[in-house]
Design a protein around this motif. Structure first.
Motif, PDB file in Angstrom:
ATOM      1  N   GLU A  89       0.834  -1.204   0.000  1.00 43.90           N
ATOM      2  CA  GLU A  89       0.000   0.000   0.000  1.00 43.90           C
ATOM      3  C   GLU A  89       0.866   1.251   0.000  1.00 43.90           C
ATOM      4  O   GLU A  89       1.877   1.329   0.716  1.00 43.90           O
ATOM      5  CB  GLU A  89      -0.922  -0.011   1.219  1.00 43.90           C
ATOM      6  CG  GLU A  89      -1.868   1.173   1.278  1.00 43.90           C
ATOM      7  CD  GLU A  89      -2.893   1.076   2.397  1.00 43.90           C
ATOM      8  OE1 GLU A  89      -3.628   2.056   2.601  1.00 43.90           O
ATOM      9  OE2 GLU A  89      -2.944   0.014   3.051  1.00 43.90           O
ATOM     10  N   GLN A  90       0.476   2.204  -0.825  1.00 44.20           N
ATOM     11  CA  GLN A  90       1.195   3.465  -0.958  1.00 44.20           C
ATOM     12  C   GLN A  90       0.315   4.610  -0.454  1.00 44.20           C
ATOM     13  O   GLN A  90      -0.900   4.459  -0.328  1.00 44.20           O
ATOM     14  CB  GLN A  90       1.560   3.701  -2.426  1.00 44.20           C
ATOM     15  CG  GLN A  90       2.359   2.580  -3.072  1.00 44.20           C
ATOM     16  CD  GLN A  90       3.749   2.438  -2.499  1.00 44.20           C
ATOM     17  OE1 GLN A  90       4.400   3.438  -2.189  1.00 44.20           O
ATOM     18  NE2 GLN A  90       4.215   1.195  -2.359  1.00 44.20           N
ATOM     19  N   PRO A  91       0.889   5.771  -0.173  1.00 48.66           N
ATOM     20  CA  PRO A  91       0.072   6.915   0.269  1.00 48.66           C
ATOM     21  C   PRO A  91      -1.023   7.273  -0.723  1.00 48.66           C
ATOM     22  O   PRO A  91      -2.071   7.802  -0.342  1.00 48.66           O
ATOM     23  CB  PRO A  91       1.099   8.046   0.414  1.00 48.66           C
ATOM     24  CG  PRO A  91       2.396   7.348   0.645  1.00 48.66           C
ATOM     25  CD  PRO A  91       2.329   6.088  -0.157  1.00 48.66           C
ATOM     26  N   TRP A  92      -0.798   6.972  -1.999  1.00 47.06           N
ATOM     27  CA  TRP A  92      -1.753   7.340  -3.046  1.00 47.06           C
ATOM     28  C   TRP A  92      -2.685   6.208  -3.452  1.00 47.06           C
ATOM     29  O   TRP A  92      -3.618   6.412  -4.227  1.00 47.06           O
ATOM     30  CB  TRP A  92      -1.025   7.841  -4.289  1.00 47.06           C
ATOM     31  CG  TRP A  92       0.197   7.042  -4.648  1.00 47.06           C
ATOM     32  CD1 TRP A  92       1.501   7.369  -4.389  1.00 47.06           C
ATOM     33  CD2 TRP A  92       0.232   5.761  -5.294  1.00 47.06           C
ATOM     34  NE1 TRP A  92       2.350   6.387  -4.841  1.00 47.06           N
ATOM     35  CE2 TRP A  92       1.603   5.388  -5.407  1.00 47.06           C
ATOM     36  CE3 TRP A  92      -0.741   4.896  -5.802  1.00 47.06           C
ATOM     37  CZ2 TRP A  92       2.012   4.191  -6.002  1.00 47.06           C
ATOM     38  CZ3 TRP A  92      -0.339   3.698  -6.388  1.00 47.06           C
ATOM     39  CH2 TRP A  92       1.020   3.349  -6.482  1.00 47.06           C
ATOM     40  N   GLY A  93      -2.451   4.966  -2.981  1.00 50.91           N
ATOM     41  CA  GLY A  93      -3.333   3.885  -3.407  1.00 50.91           C
ATOM     42  C   GLY A  93      -2.863   2.497  -3.065  1.00 50.91           C
ATOM     43  O   GLY A  93      -1.965   2.310  -2.222  1.00 50.91           O
ATOM     44  N   VAL A  94      -3.471   1.508  -3.737  1.00 51.51           N
ATOM     45  CA  VAL A  94      -3.269   0.098  -3.419  1.00 51.51           C
ATOM     46  C   VAL A  94      -3.193  -0.702  -4.719  1.00 51.51           C
ATOM     47  O   VAL A  94      -3.238  -0.137  -5.814  1.00 51.51           O
ATOM     48  CB  VAL A  94      -4.421  -0.436  -2.545  1.00 51.51           C
ATOM     49  CG1 VAL A  94      -4.453   0.261  -1.193  1.00 51.51           C
ATOM     50  CG2 VAL A  94      -5.772  -0.272  -3.269  1.00 51.51           C
ATOM     51  N   SER A  95      -3.116  -2.023  -4.589  1.00 61.90           N
ATOM     52  CA  SER A  95      -3.073  -2.875  -5.776  1.00 61.90           C
ATOM     53  C   SER A  95      -3.835  -4.166  -5.536  1.00 61.90           C
ATOM     54  O   SER A  95      -4.031  -4.597  -4.396  1.00 61.90           O
ATOM     55  CB  SER A  95      -1.619  -3.195  -6.154  1.00 61.90           C
ATOM     56  OG  SER A  95      -1.010  -4.027  -5.173  1.00 61.90           O
ATOM     57  N   THR A  96      -4.274  -4.782  -6.628  1.00 56.98           N
ATOM     58  CA  THR A  96      -4.869  -6.118  -6.603  1.00 56.98           C
ATOM     59  C   THR A  96      -4.186  -6.959  -7.674  1.00 56.98           C
ATOM     60  O   THR A  96      -3.728  -6.435  -8.687  1.00 56.98           O
ATOM     61  CB  THR A  96      -6.389  -6.072  -6.875  1.00 56.98           C
ATOM     62  OG1 THR A  96      -6.620  -5.379  -8.124  1.00 56.98           O
ATOM     63  CG2 THR A  96      -7.132  -5.358  -5.759  1.00 56.98           C
ATOM     64  N   ASP A  97      -4.138  -8.268  -7.450  1.00 53.85           N
ATOM     65  CA  ASP A  97      -3.458  -9.177  -8.369  1.00 53.85           C
ATOM     66  C   ASP A  97      -4.415 -10.199  -8.953  1.00 53.85           C
ATOM     67  O   ASP A  97      -5.335 -10.664  -8.274  1.00 53.85           O
ATOM     68  CB  ASP A  97      -2.332  -9.934  -7.656  1.00 53.85           C
ATOM     69  CG  ASP A  97      -1.099  -9.081  -7.416  1.00 53.85           C
ATOM     70  OD1 ASP A  97      -1.158  -7.870  -7.724  1.00 53.85           O
ATOM     71  OD2 ASP A  97      -0.091  -9.614  -6.924  1.00 53.85           O
ATOM     72  N   LYS A  98      -4.159 -10.557 -10.212  1.00 55.55           N
ATOM     73  CA  LYS A  98      -4.910 -11.635 -10.866  1.00 55.55           C
ATOM     74  C   LYS A  98      -3.977 -12.298 -11.878  1.00 55.55           C
ATOM     75  O   LYS A  98      -3.589 -11.661 -12.867  1.00 55.55           O
ATOM     76  CB  LYS A  98      -6.166 -11.111 -11.553  1.00 55.55           C
ATOM     77  CG  LYS A  98      -7.016 -12.204 -12.210  1.00 55.55           C
ATOM     78  CD  LYS A  98      -8.217 -11.613 -12.952  1.00 55.55           C
ATOM     79  CE  LYS A  98      -9.245 -11.056 -12.010  1.00 55.55           C
ATOM     80  NZ  LYS A  98     -10.462 -10.571 -12.741  1.00 55.55           N
ATOM     81  N   ALA A  99      -3.627 -13.542 -11.623  1.00 54.11           N
ATOM     82  CA  ALA A  99      -2.708 -14.284 -12.500  1.00 54.11           C
ATOM     83  C   ALA A  99      -1.413 -13.494 -12.654  1.00 54.11           C
ATOM     84  O   ALA A  99      -0.780 -13.130 -11.668  1.00 54.11           O
ATOM     85  CB  ALA A  99      -3.372 -14.606 -13.826  1.00 54.11           C
ATOM     86  N   ASP A 100      -1.020 -13.187 -13.897  1.00 50.94           N
ATOM     87  CA  ASP A 100       0.238 -12.484 -14.129  1.00 50.94           C
ATOM     88  C   ASP A 100       0.034 -10.981 -14.319  1.00 50.94           C
ATOM     89  O   ASP A 100       0.866 -10.292 -14.913  1.00 50.94           O
ATOM     90  CB  ASP A 100       0.951 -13.065 -15.357  1.00 50.94           C
ATOM     91  CG  ASP A 100       0.114 -12.942 -16.635  1.00 50.94           C
ATOM     92  OD1 ASP A 100      -1.066 -12.543 -16.534  1.00 50.94           O
ATOM     93  OD2 ASP A 100       0.637 -13.256 -17.716  1.00 50.94           O
ATOM     94  N   THR A 101      -1.064 -10.476 -13.786  1.00 53.48           N
ATOM     95  CA  THR A 101      -1.387  -9.052 -13.918  1.00 53.48           C
ATOM     96  C   THR A 101      -1.577  -8.415 -12.549  1.00 53.48           C
ATOM     97  O   THR A 101      -2.199  -9.008 -11.656  1.00 53.48           O
ATOM     98  CB  THR A 101      -2.673  -8.864 -14.748  1.00 53.48           C
ATOM     99  OG1 THR A 101      -2.476  -9.421 -16.048  1.00 53.48           O
ATOM    100  CG2 THR A 101      -3.027  -7.388 -14.874  1.00 53.48           C
ATOM    101  N   THR A 102      -1.042  -7.232 -12.390  1.00 54.15           N
ATOM    102  CA  THR A 102      -1.286  -6.427 -11.188  1.00 54.15           C
ATOM    103  C   THR A 102      -2.044  -5.164 -11.597  1.00 54.15           C
ATOM    104  O   THR A 102      -1.677  -4.503 -12.574  1.00 54.15           O
ATOM    105  CB  THR A 102       0.028  -6.038 -10.497  1.00 54.15           C
ATOM    106  OG1 THR A 102       0.641  -7.202  -9.951  1.00 54.15           O
ATOM    107  CG2 THR A 102      -0.217  -5.036  -9.375  1.00 54.15           C
ATOM    108  N   PHE A 103      -3.100  -4.876 -10.858  1.00 53.87           N
ATOM    109  CA  PHE A 103      -3.865  -3.653 -11.087  1.00 53.87           C
ATOM    110  C   PHE A 103      -3.495  -2.651  -9.997  1.00 53.87           C
ATOM    111  O   PHE A 103      -3.705  -2.917  -8.810  1.00 53.87           O
ATOM    112  CB  PHE A 103      -5.368  -3.934 -11.058  1.00 53.87           C
ATOM    113  CG  PHE A 103      -5.809  -4.921 -12.096  1.00 53.87           C
ATOM    114  CD1 PHE A 103      -5.933  -4.558 -13.425  1.00 53.87           C
ATOM    115  CD2 PHE A 103      -6.091  -6.236 -11.744  1.00 53.87           C
ATOM    116  CE1 PHE A 103      -6.328  -5.474 -14.391  1.00 53.87           C
ATOM    117  CE2 PHE A 103      -6.498  -7.162 -12.692  1.00 53.87           C
ATOM    118  CZ  PHE A 103      -6.615  -6.777 -14.020  1.00 53.87           C
TER     119      PHE A 103
END
Length: 440
Positions: free
Chosen positions: A365-379
């Motif tokens: 997690e960053q001050p500006w946002g977050v991420s989600t993962d699916k297979a070989d992709t990160t959003f």
């Protein structure tokens, strides 16, 4: 749901000998069936559900704890049932609103702490069919509508009761005017019979959501709820049915998912979710406004953007979000709730693939946002205004970096020595979630 209180803990002398023949039995192991494990994965992939707190307490429009917080006599409170006639209840309209919002499941309060059953139970007349002029099983209508529309059904069930004399009184519900004859084996049998009704009479029930365990967390003599016995009973009826318990402690043997009340996993802003995070599927429950049950004065609704970001932040923690609505006594969903659902649905139709079926983000997690993962992709979800670029650690140089909405390539540079990715971008003003697709 739990309410903080300064009431002194009652001495539970009667509980010392309850189920004495089993009191010292070691807690059994639990081996979930393949069907249960598959159900856990399905649940975790769902990511977004709707919580529904509805009962005769809505008649008072003071929230679901009004029997307790209003210091009411149980018999006077029960008179509300004779006037409960939610003429505008339409299960199909409810479910359509939930489905259009992108919710994959509902959790409905079949019986809250006030002891009133919102379905037709054989365990007494204090239920919506036998005690009200409405005389309709709203749970049956709602679950049937869910099954038709492909929305999963989860059922909330309170394990504490403020009116039954056989329930051993805990930290709440002391002043309701009931005659106390604590008999937990009797009460436990009552719960088993009601859970049997719910699991066998309402189609494919995916989960049981228990609440109230904390009612005895201040007892001077530890109270034995015999949860392993209750869990085994549920799983004996339906092994694949998931069990969660809103007890605010680490999951007990026999539970299938871990829940967090009003907090993201790992946070403890409300003081109710300080437990460590398990390897079970996770779920955070939160309200749209301030109360779980309908309260006429509570119009302090979170904005649609706040709720969308809550869904995103929850998924980034590897958790579902169970978003609560307190229906009105006439059977309608509050207009403010419907407005939020419409906005959430519009966003989910465009961006749901970055939420459904994802795992907790591999990018911290960053001050500006977050991420989600699916297979070989990160959003990467940019949730607040940033300058012209963002940087964060990444183990290897990505194949592609794209703006999710327009599928256009974004300029980036990768510092191999420091394993740092920098992306050039221009986030428009007022964007709820600017999503970047990183293909590894």
């Amino acid at each position: 749901m739990k309410v903080k209180t300064t009431l002194l803990a009652a001495l539970m002398l009667v509980s010392a000998n309850l189920f004495a023949q089993q009191a010292n039995t070691p807690e059994s192991t639990y081996e979930p069936t393949p069907e249960n494990l598959e159900a856990r994965k399905h649940f975790a992939d769902s990511r977004f559900g709707i919580f529904l707190h509805w009962g005769i307490y809505s008649m008072f429009a003071q929230g679901e704890w009004y029997l307790n917080t209003g210091n009411l006599n149980k018999d006077e409170y029960a008179k509300a049932a004779s006037g409960f006639y939610p003429i505008r209840f339409d299960a199909d309209k409810w479910v359509k609103a939930f489905k259009d919002a992108g919710a994959r499941y509902i959790t409905f309060t079949t019986r809250h702490h006030d002891g009133f059953s919102m379905y037709h139970t054989a365990e007494g007349k204090y239920n919506i069919v036998d005690a009200t002029p409405f005389e309709r099983d709203v749970l049956k209508e709602l679950t049937d509508a869910c099954h038709r529309e492909g929305i999963d059904v989860h059922l909330y069930y309170s394990i504490l009761d403020w009116i039954r004399p056989d329930y051993p009184i805990g930290r709440t519900g002391r002043n309701t005017g009931r005659t106390l004859k604590p008999d937990y084996p009797s009460y436990f049998g009552f719960m088993e019979r009601q859970l049997n009704e719910l699991l066998t009479g309402y189609g494919d029930v995916k989960a049981i959501w228990l609440d109230g365990y904390w009612d005895h967390d201040e007892d001077s003599i530890p109270f034995d709820w015999h949860m392993p016995d209750l869990y085994r009973y549920v799983h004996s009826i339906k092994p694949e049915c998931l069990i969660g318990n809103n007890h605010h402690i680490y999951p007990l043997v026999g539970e299938d998912f871990q829940m967090f009340e009003r907090d993201l996993p790992g946070e403890n802003k409300s003081g109710l979710s300080g437990q460590d995070i398990s390897l079970l599927p996770l779920e955070m429950c939160e309200t749209m406004n301030g109360m779980w049950g309908y309260k006429v004065s509570d119009t302090n609704y979170k904005s649609a953007s706040q709720l969308i970001q809550m869904i995103v932040r929850s998924a980034a923690k590897g958790s579902n979000l169970l978003l609560n609505i307190g229906p009105q006594p006439n059977g309608e969903l509050p207009e403010q709730s419907l407005d939020r659902l419409k906005s959430i649905g519009q966003w989910m139709r465009h961006n749901g693939s970055t939420i459904y079926g994802t795992q907790a983000g591999s990018i911290a997690e960053q001050p500006w946002g977050v991420s989600t993962d699916k297979a070989d992709t990160t959003f990467v979800h940019v949730l607040s205004k940033v300058d012209n670029e963002i940087s964060f650690p990444l183990a290897a140089k990505p194949r592609n970096v794209l703006a999710f909405e327009k599928r256009t390539k974004l300029p980036f540079k990768y510092d191999k020595k420091n394993a740092l990715l920098t992306i050039k971008l221009n986030v428009p003003e007022g964007v709820t979630d600017y999503i970047i697709r990183i293909e590894k």
